[in-house]
Design a protein around this motif. Sequence first.
Motif, PDB file in Angstrom:
ATOM      1  N   ARG A  99      26.822  38.355  31.096  1.00  0.00           N
ATOM      2  CA  ARG A  99      27.639  37.178  31.391  1.00  0.00           C
ATOM      3  C   ARG A  99      29.023  37.304  30.742  1.00  0.00           C
ATOM      4  O   ARG A  99      30.048  37.059  31.388  1.00  0.00           O
ATOM      5  N   ASP A 100      29.058  37.716  29.464  1.00  0.00           N
ATOM      6  CA  ASP A 100      30.341  37.829  28.772  1.00  0.00           C
ATOM      7  C   ASP A 100      31.211  38.921  29.397  1.00  0.00           C
ATOM      8  O   ASP A 100      32.432  38.778  29.492  1.00  0.00           O
ATOM      9  N   LEU A 103      32.681  37.330  32.476  1.00  0.00           N
ATOM     10  CA  LEU A 103      33.699  36.325  32.143  1.00  0.00           C
ATOM     11  C   LEU A 103      35.011  36.997  31.732  1.00  0.00           C
ATOM     12  O   LEU A 103      36.093  36.536  32.084  1.00  0.00           O
ATOM     13  N   LEU A 104      34.907  38.113  31.005  1.00  0.00           N
ATOM     14  CA  LEU A 104      36.132  38.799  30.585  1.00  0.00           C
ATOM     15  C   LEU A 104      36.862  39.435  31.767  1.00  0.00           C
ATOM     16  O   LEU A 104      38.050  39.710  31.684  1.00  0.00           O
ATOM     17  N   ALA A 106      37.711  37.906  34.207  1.00  0.00           N
ATOM     18  CA  ALA A 106      38.706  36.888  34.580  1.00  0.00           C
ATOM     19  C   ALA A 106      39.541  36.484  33.378  1.00  0.00           C
ATOM     20  O   ALA A 106      40.013  35.355  33.285  1.00  0.00           O
ATOM     21  N   PHE A 107      39.731  37.399  32.426  1.00  0.00           N
ATOM     22  CA  PHE A 107      40.505  37.077  31.223  1.00  0.00           C
ATOM     23  C   PHE A 107      41.925  36.662  31.583  1.00  0.00           C
ATOM     24  O   PHE A 107      42.474  35.715  31.047  1.00  0.00           O
ATOM     25  N   LEU A 108      42.510  37.403  32.531  1.00  0.00           N
ATOM     26  CA  LEU A 108      43.917  37.181  32.843  1.00  0.00           C
ATOM     27  C   LEU A 108      44.093  36.564  34.228  1.00  0.00           C
ATOM     28  O   LEU A 108      44.983  35.781  34.460  1.00  0.00           O
ATOM     29  N   ARG A 111      41.023  32.958  36.639  1.00  0.00           N
ATOM     30  CA  ARG A 111      40.411  32.076  35.659  1.00  0.00           C
ATOM     31  C   ARG A 111      40.042  30.723  36.270  1.00  0.00           C
ATOM     32  O   ARG A 111      38.990  30.163  35.952  1.00  0.00           O
ATOM     33  N   ARG A 114      36.679  30.726  38.121  1.00  0.00           N
ATOM     34  CA  ARG A 114      35.723  31.575  37.437  1.00  0.00           C
ATOM     35  C   ARG A 114      34.274  31.248  37.806  1.00  0.00           C
ATOM     36  O   ARG A 114      33.490  32.144  38.101  1.00  0.00           O
ATOM     37  N   ARG A 151      32.568  42.834  37.438  1.00  0.00           N
ATOM     38  CA  ARG A 151      33.633  42.462  36.498  1.00  0.00           C
ATOM     39  C   ARG A 151      35.000  42.586  37.165  1.00  0.00           C
ATOM     40  O   ARG A 151      35.873  41.738  36.993  1.00  0.00           O
TER      41      ARG A 151
ATOM     42  N   ASP B 164      37.075  32.893  25.170  1.00  0.00           N
ATOM     43  CA  ASP B 164      37.525  34.161  25.749  1.00  0.00           C
ATOM     44  C   ASP B 164      38.124  35.071  24.693  1.00  0.00           C
ATOM     45  O   ASP B 164      37.934  36.284  24.736  1.00  0.00           O
ATOM     46  N   ARG B 167      35.294  36.661  22.836  1.00  0.00           N
ATOM     47  CA  ARG B 167      34.686  37.732  23.647  1.00  0.00           C
ATOM     48  C   ARG B 167      35.585  38.968  23.652  1.00  0.00           C
ATOM     49  O   ARG B 167      35.124  40.099  23.538  1.00  0.00           O
ATOM     50  N   MET B 182      41.224  44.944  32.156  1.00  0.00           N
ATOM     51  CA  MET B 182      41.082  43.519  32.424  1.00  0.00           C
ATOM     52  C   MET B 182      42.357  42.769  32.038  1.00  0.00           C
ATOM     53  O   MET B 182      42.394  41.541  32.042  1.00  0.00           O
ATOM     54  N   ILE B 184      43.636  42.835  29.007  1.00  0.00           N
ATOM     55  CA  ILE B 184      43.587  42.437  27.599  1.00  0.00           C
ATOM     56  C   ILE B 184      44.362  43.458  26.775  1.00  0.00           C
ATOM     57  O   ILE B 184      44.154  44.663  26.939  1.00  0.00           O
TER      58      ILE B 184
END
Lengths: 239, 288
Positions: A99-100, A103-104, A106-108, A111, A114, A151, B164, B167, B182, B184
Amino acid sequence: MLEVPMLEVRDLHAGYGAFGVLHGIDMVVGAGEIVAVLGANGAGKTTLNRALSALIQPSAGAIMFEGRNITHAGYDTVVQAGLIQVPEGRKIFPNLSVRDNLLLGAFLRGRANRARNLARVFDIFPRLGERLGQLAGSMSGGEQQMLAIGRGLMAEPRLLILDEPSLGLSPVLTEELFALIGQLNAAGLAILLVEQNVVQSLAIAQRAYVIEHGVVALHGPAADLADDPRLRTAYLGLA
Amino acid sequence: MAEIYAAALINGLLIGGVYALVALGLTLIYGVLHIVNFAHGSLLMVAMFAAWLMAEKAGVHPYAALPVVALAMFALGWLLYRYVIGRVSRGEDRAILLATLGVAVVLDNVFLTLFGGDTRQIESDLTFAVIEAGPLLLSVPKVIAFAVSLLLAGALWAFMALTDTGRAIRAVAKEPEGARLMGIRPERIFALAYGIGIGCLGAAGCLLLPSFFVSPHVGNVFVLVAFTIVVLGGMGSFPGAVVGGLLIGVTESLGGLWLGESLGPIGISLVFIAVLLFRPTGLFGAAR
């Protein structure tokens, strides 16, 4: 081609320090296309991907994405623009849950939608939905590949680069993977498919480029290339 | 006799709470980011001096100064990572180790020059305040430090698990290139996380001040214990830092009671070895 292509690469040179790998690549990906990039190990496919995702800076040439010059943009700008790569070796976060990881994605970008995109990924890969809490590093290679693609989809790609997605997968899983790539494309997603799996890639792609020693050795409609005797020569490096 | 043991146990738990406070920032920096932060003790010293100066020169109680000192230490940590540790190390473990050691040497000696080697403390009503619980006397500042370390551990856990940024901090340490894809920026996340870890030291410094002396060497008292706790509790685990801190505090206290002050600390090593024998990843460490 009248409209602006999704991705246009012009005379791209890139490498690592003084060591040049790409010596002038020209390439176009149109909206809604699957374009295959083929070539032997060491031909420069992954370097091309790294340059497209701005993980390395090109030494010359230009990369245009939807009419915008991203040649010297930062990798976060490239992600923000919707050029998303699912890298070779997956590069998922092994110490994070499924899951994490998603979710990451859609970090940037992506979002706002999501929750909806997460549901869509579980729709495509029910297996990921069953393993939400599992650490990604403890999953099988095929599941990790699903997670890496999932992802990538979380970022709502405009163009998805898939680098060697079938690497290490069983023939059955590879077949499923190619079917999935076809489905994603049928839903309108443009895909740059970088593969060693020549036959299956050409079967699914509309057009293809064959890279040899850092230049485009051959390109054209995938159906034509499949029958082209020069493909074997270029691919196997036979003189 | 039972009362002596009870007193030693309670005292060990309270000291353990203080240790946990120092270990919380370290389990983020060392446990999650894998930065061997030799500067941890020195930065705790800086935080304690900051709290001491605010109390001595401006009359601000350390508890009131806590938010300001924590924020200032966050900023200091962020700047240190951004302009010193990150630049020097370029992601190489050996270089990180030398960079943080260098920061520690510089800080220790700057403070030694500025303040001399004397120990200092603040005059506060709280310093000797105790709560009487039956036959036991509980030091009020230590009870407060204990309570705050539990709260802080909970807050850090929630931050790391549910946001976030949390994470992303966990992600970049293991797979920086996957993170870049991603969007980041690992170096930003590292600087932020290092700042948060050092900000925790700011809180720890303020909570320690009412019951501990300050000197340029005060960090040495805590830094080895803090590393022990982080590994014992499980790298990167906040509940592990708290439970590990309490275990070490109690061990130290009971060890002192049974074996005397000089031989007592051997108990810490024995507990450390025993835990790692049976749980190589620490009490709360993730299986690998």
